[in-house]
Design an enzyme around this catalytic site. Structure first.
Site, PDB file in Angstrom:
ATOM      1  N   HIS A   1       0.846  -1.191   0.000  1.00 50.41           N
ATOM      2  CA  HIS A   1       0.000   0.000   0.000  1.00 50.41           C
ATOM      3  C   HIS A   1       0.883   1.243   0.000  1.00 50.41           C
ATOM      4  O   HIS A   1       2.082   1.163   0.256  1.00 50.41           O
ATOM      5  CB  HIS A   1      -0.905   0.004   1.232  1.00 50.41           C
ATOM      6  CG  HIS A   1      -0.139   0.129   2.516  1.00 50.41           C
ATOM      7  ND1 HIS A   1       0.491  -0.943   3.116  1.00 50.41           N
ATOM      8  CD2 HIS A   1       0.122   1.206   3.300  1.00 50.41           C
ATOM      9  CE1 HIS A   1       1.102  -0.542   4.209  1.00 50.41           C
ATOM     10  NE2 HIS A   1       0.903   0.772   4.347  1.00 50.41           N
TER      11      HIS A   1
ATOM     12  N   HIS B   1       5.491   6.021  -1.808  1.00 51.91           N
ATOM     13  CA  HIS B   1       6.188   4.788  -2.157  1.00 51.91           C
ATOM     14  C   HIS B   1       5.409   3.588  -1.613  1.00 51.91           C
ATOM     15  O   HIS B   1       4.518   3.741  -0.788  1.00 51.91           O
ATOM     16  CB  HIS B   1       7.604   4.789  -1.558  1.00 51.91           C
ATOM     17  CG  HIS B   1       7.601   4.727  -0.074  1.00 51.91           C
ATOM     18  ND1 HIS B   1       7.367   5.839   0.723  1.00 51.91           N
ATOM     19  CD2 HIS B   1       7.756   3.678   0.788  1.00 51.91           C
ATOM     20  CE1 HIS B   1       7.397   5.482   1.985  1.00 51.91           C
ATOM     21  NE2 HIS B   1       7.624   4.184   2.050  1.00 51.91           N
TER      22      HIS B   1
END
Length: 163
Positions: free
Chosen positions: A30, A111
């Site tokens: 995620h 990220h």
């Protein structure tokens, strides 16, 4: 608060990475928008109420691309509609801080963590990686318990008309 990539985007990345120990499980992959740390149960309901008032960003399309490292942590980067995602993240952060939550104050570097253990092969695979695009359909309030992520609540990303 997090964004979970579409399943095909996660599977594409998984197939692109070498099969080594230390990779995090793809179902956990995620992009964290706001990290709250330890929040009591009643605090999660309050956070959800605060997030109800944050306007959705409208349609966003992302793709996993490139990568890097923070110490031993290896991550995949993002491409696509990153600017609207960053603006939405700032709205989320501001709302939560304004409601008294202690949100991680480090600069936002969107990220997806793929490993907490450095591996040169994984780093090289990420360096030139460009995955498929996916439309962000929702943002989720997530709780981590014993290493597992549980979606407590989700909000739609919104439509072009909502912008």
């Amino acid at each position: 608060m997090a964004v979970f990539p579409a399943e095909d985007a996660r599977l594409h990345l998984k197939r692109h990475l070498p099969a080594v120990g230390g990779l995090t499980r793809p179902e956990k992959w995620h992009i964290t928008l706001a990290f709250l740390g330890e929040v009591p149960d009643e605090g999660t309901d309050h956070a959800a109420g605060v997030l109800d008032d944050v306007p959705p960003p409208g349609p966003i399309t992302l793709r996993l691309a490139g990568g890097g490292r923070f110490g031993t942590v290896l991550w995949a980067g993002l491409a696509g509609d990153v600017e609207p995602l960053e603006a939405f993240r700032e709205d989320v952060r501001s709302a939560l801080v304004g409601a008294g939550f202690a949100v991680d104050g480090r600069p936002f570097r969107p990220h997806l963590t793929v490993s907490y253990r450095f591996d040169r092969g994984v780093q090289q695979a990420l360096a030139g990686y460009a995955g498929p695009s996916w439309p962000v359909t929702e943002f989720a309030l997530v709780q981590s318990t014993a290493g597992e992520y549980h979606r407590l609540r989700a909000w739609p990303a919104g439509s072009a008309e909502g912008r």
